[in-house]
Scaffold this active site. Sequence first.
Site, mmCIF file in Angstrom:
data_model
loop_
_atom_site.group_PDB
_atom_site.id
_atom_site.type_symbol
_atom_site.label_atom_id
_atom_site.label_comp_id
_atom_site.label_asym_id
_atom_site.label_seq_id
_atom_site.Cartn_x
_atom_site.Cartn_y
_atom_site.Cartn_z
ATOM 1 N N GLU A 15 85.247 82.572 72.324
ATOM 2 C CA GLU A 15 83.976 81.782 72.559
ATOM 3 C C GLU A 15 84.223 80.539 72.972
ATOM 4 O O GLU A 15 84.912 79.666 72.395
ATOM 5 C CB GLU A 15 83.035 81.763 71.319
ATOM 6 C CG GLU A 15 82.430 82.978 70.948
ATOM 7 C CD GLU A 15 81.380 82.670 69.719
ATOM 8 O OE1 GLU A 15 80.810 81.923 69.783
ATOM 9 O OE2 GLU A 15 81.248 83.740 69.034
ATOM 10 N N GLU B 122 83.723 84.134 63.068
ATOM 11 C CA GLU B 122 83.563 82.827 62.565
ATOM 12 C C GLU B 122 83.326 82.909 60.982
ATOM 13 O O GLU B 122 82.448 82.490 60.252
ATOM 14 C CB GLU B 122 82.111 81.842 63.011
ATOM 15 C CG GLU B 122 82.758 81.513 64.417
ATOM 16 C CD GLU B 122 81.609 80.520 65.189
ATOM 17 O OE1 GLU B 122 80.574 80.021 64.760
ATOM 18 O OE2 GLU B 122 82.063 80.118 66.365
HETATM 19 O O1 AHR Z 1 77.447 81.500 70.914
HETATM 20 C C1 AHR Z 1 76.557 80.978 70.229
HETATM 21 C C2 AHR Z 1 77.137 81.003 68.755
HETATM 22 O O2 AHR Z 1 78.276 80.059 68.705
HETATM 23 C C3 AHR Z 1 77.624 82.295 68.218
HETATM 24 O O3 AHR Z 1 76.644 83.221 67.748
HETATM 25 C C4 AHR Z 1 78.561 81.808 67.157
HETATM 26 O O4 AHR Z 1 79.954 82.573 67.030
HETATM 27 C C5 AHR Z 1 79.047 80.448 67.559
HETATM 28 O O5 AHR Z 1 79.019 79.330 66.786
#
Ligand code: AHR
Length: 503
Positions: free
Chosen positions: A296, A175
């Site tokens: 994710e 991110e």
């Molecule tokens: O999964 C939790 C968080 O969500 C991660 O650390 C981040 O990459 C995302 O914003």
Amino acid sequence: MIEDCTINIRLDASVGEISPNIFGHFIEHLGRCIYPGIWVGPNSKVSDEYGFRRDTVSALKSISAPVIRWPGGCFADYYHWEDGVGPRESRPRRINVWWKGEESNEFGTDEFIQLCKIVGSEPYICVNVGSGSPEEALAWLEYCNLSGNTKYANMRINNGHLEPYNIKFWGVGNESWGCGGNFDPVYYAWEYRRFATFMKRVDPTIKLIACGHITRDWNYRFLENLRDYIHLIDYLSIHYYFRNGQRYGGDINFTDDQYYNLLYDIQHLEYQIQQAIHVIDFFSEGRKDIGLIVDEWGVWHPQATVDTGLYQQNTLRDALLAASILNLFIKYCSKVKMANIAQAVNVLQGVCLTEGDKTVLTPTYYVFRMYKSHMNNYALCVESDSPIIWSEEKELAQSKIKLKPLKALDVSASLSSDKKCLIVTVVNQSLDKDYSAKICTNVNAKFLECTFESLNANDVRAYNDFVSKETVKTKEEKFSVNRSSFEFTFEKHSVNKLIFKLD
Ligand code: AHR
């Protein structure tokens, strides 16, 4: 009440091979995911000989977790890998800048690789771009993948690991548009080229994953700035969380409308996938096959806060969401090559929860166990029809994307690589109706027998906890069919899998 639906499967029209990695997982040094969800140290009564929780390892093994992403997440861009290798007693303690508390560094690279070996997963490491340097990333790569007589390869050997780990997947930051450094896409492209140029030079066999975003503009501007260096990128990743307490309610308390909102909104993820594919195809111009990764994803309920270590309960509703999203990844499997649900244990939409020496498998766990039958198969075109169960006039009118009303049955199908088995997964998303569907193929293939597995409970708000571990669980049945079509009833709010043996 039962209503009629159809499921026609085009047995001769594959949309691509289903990478097992779309059923992947993600672990981060966050809340109770790694400590004590995975690592408890070798002296614990719940640990194996290495220090991993036996129950968690066995859960990940039983779903054949194909790939595990680590060490973050936001944590990755503040992680200095050298802190986590060598004798455990001399590893430094550090602050965990994103998720509060302290990091003991007991679980580092060698432990991660050992975990992947035991589970049978491919490791995927995300390097630190935000507060790290290309030099640090190259040293990590050398430690993991090189076999010569050089400083970091020797460091690994001295730590007891003679053979290189040959890690294939490397993420260049996490991110980077947010917690990974708040870069803009042009600056990130600049950093990406710097890291990727040297990483690919040190080990040309690795596959590099760039941080994309769920805004088309970021992906467009990033790839535009990488246009002449397209050979440096193998995958673009996006993240997608369903995070809207008002619209979806809480983890275990939600209204029927909030239930439907959640499933209806899967269309937004589909839209992001389409947009990302579009931009990738535009810039790769057929010169390079760049895959899309959703590294994710999952539901993020309001109960999951930094103070709770992003811990939340996980109901049958979340399992239905997971199953429909896996159906979506299967539909786009020609481009979506990996996906990692967040996160494996005790964080967000985990597959298991732990408390002291107890573990509980969540409804989402069962979805992953059911869906592993699709791994490495050919995804098939499915024409399915069922009644509309939810549509939001206001949303439909206001939305920039073309939202469709939600239909009862969400279906995907695949053919095993030996072409002997047809696997059909069906989510009945209705809260109050069972639906019956006639399943057949366009070539009238004969189904010899069928193994049926279903995940359900009395209530869509049902969940498993440390007192009632099996409120939501699967049941299995076998039928002899010997016909080219099969009529089947899918219970309300259930996830179903039918495996047909073909003639
Ligand atoms: O999964 C939790 C968080 O969500 C991660 O650390 C981040 O990459 C995302 O914003």
